[in-house]
Design a protein around this motif. Sequence first.
Motif, mmCIF file in Angstrom:
data_model
loop_
_atom_site.group_PDB
_atom_site.id
_atom_site.type_symbol
_atom_site.label_atom_id
_atom_site.label_comp_id
_atom_site.label_asym_id
_atom_site.label_seq_id
_atom_site.Cartn_x
_atom_site.Cartn_y
_atom_site.Cartn_z
ATOM 1 N N VAL A 82 30.675 0.605 7.881
ATOM 2 C CA VAL A 82 30.166 -0.546 8.631
ATOM 3 C C VAL A 82 30.517 -0.341 10.101
ATOM 4 O O VAL A 82 31.444 0.394 10.430
ATOM 5 C CB VAL A 82 30.746 -1.888 8.116
ATOM 6 C CG1 VAL A 82 30.293 -2.155 6.701
ATOM 7 C CG2 VAL A 82 32.246 -1.914 8.222
ATOM 8 N N GLU A 86 31.495 -8.374 11.862
ATOM 9 C CA GLU A 86 30.786 -9.295 10.978
ATOM 10 C C GLU A 86 30.393 -8.593 9.669
ATOM 11 O O GLU A 86 30.515 -9.157 8.586
ATOM 12 C CB GLU A 86 29.532 -9.876 11.663
ATOM 13 C CG GLU A 86 29.835 -10.806 12.819
ATOM 14 C CD GLU A 86 30.189 -10.068 14.107
ATOM 15 O OE1 GLU A 86 29.788 -8.884 14.275
ATOM 16 O OE2 GLU A 86 30.891 -10.668 14.939
ATOM 17 N N GLN A 87 29.887 -7.354 9.795
ATOM 18 C CA GLN A 87 29.551 -6.578 8.601
ATOM 19 C C GLN A 87 30.796 -6.325 7.756
ATOM 20 O O GLN A 87 30.752 -6.406 6.530
ATOM 21 C CB GLN A 87 28.927 -5.232 8.982
ATOM 22 C CG GLN A 87 27.544 -5.305 9.548
ATOM 23 C CD GLN A 87 27.055 -3.928 10.002
ATOM 24 O OE1 GLN A 87 27.844 -3.030 10.274
ATOM 25 N NE2 GLN A 87 25.737 -3.791 10.084
#
Length: 175
Positions: A82, A86-87
Amino acid sequence: MSDRVRLAGLVAAASLCMGPDLLACGDKFLVAGRGTRYQRPKNARAANVLIYANPASGLPAALQSVPVDTLLKREGHRSTTVETLEQLAAILAGGRFDVVLAASTVASAVEKLLGGAPDAPVMVAFCIKPTEPVTADATAPCTVKAPPKERTFLEAIDKAVLTHDKNAKKALARG
């Protein structure tokens, strides 16, 4: 002359009787196809590894020298990468991971996301020189120097998996 013949016969008889024992001394390494193997054995347990490769942290550039995905796959581990916080938060909430790889410069933010749960993933922090100035509390102790060598990288992953398993056992024993 007869003493020499007797001595030669005694030596021949002794060598025929001791033949199988002599192969136990290390000559087996000289037999074709039976040499010593110096490869690293695969880990007994496959780990789910989450790589937080934020471009601002410098981790993607540091990991370019090592083919991380193929290296982990070859050792039996599964990896997910990622790029944003946020991911990372979304995937940690939805999936189960054993190890999280991140740069030491973003370690405090990752540690906050991991929480203090006993079965939380173990973080492996890479020592990376920050491109931007960071505060002293934002960096974490380094586990692996970047760019990593394959062996040290895999040893750090294996150590983190063992730590994760120990923490999970302790949590099961308590509760």
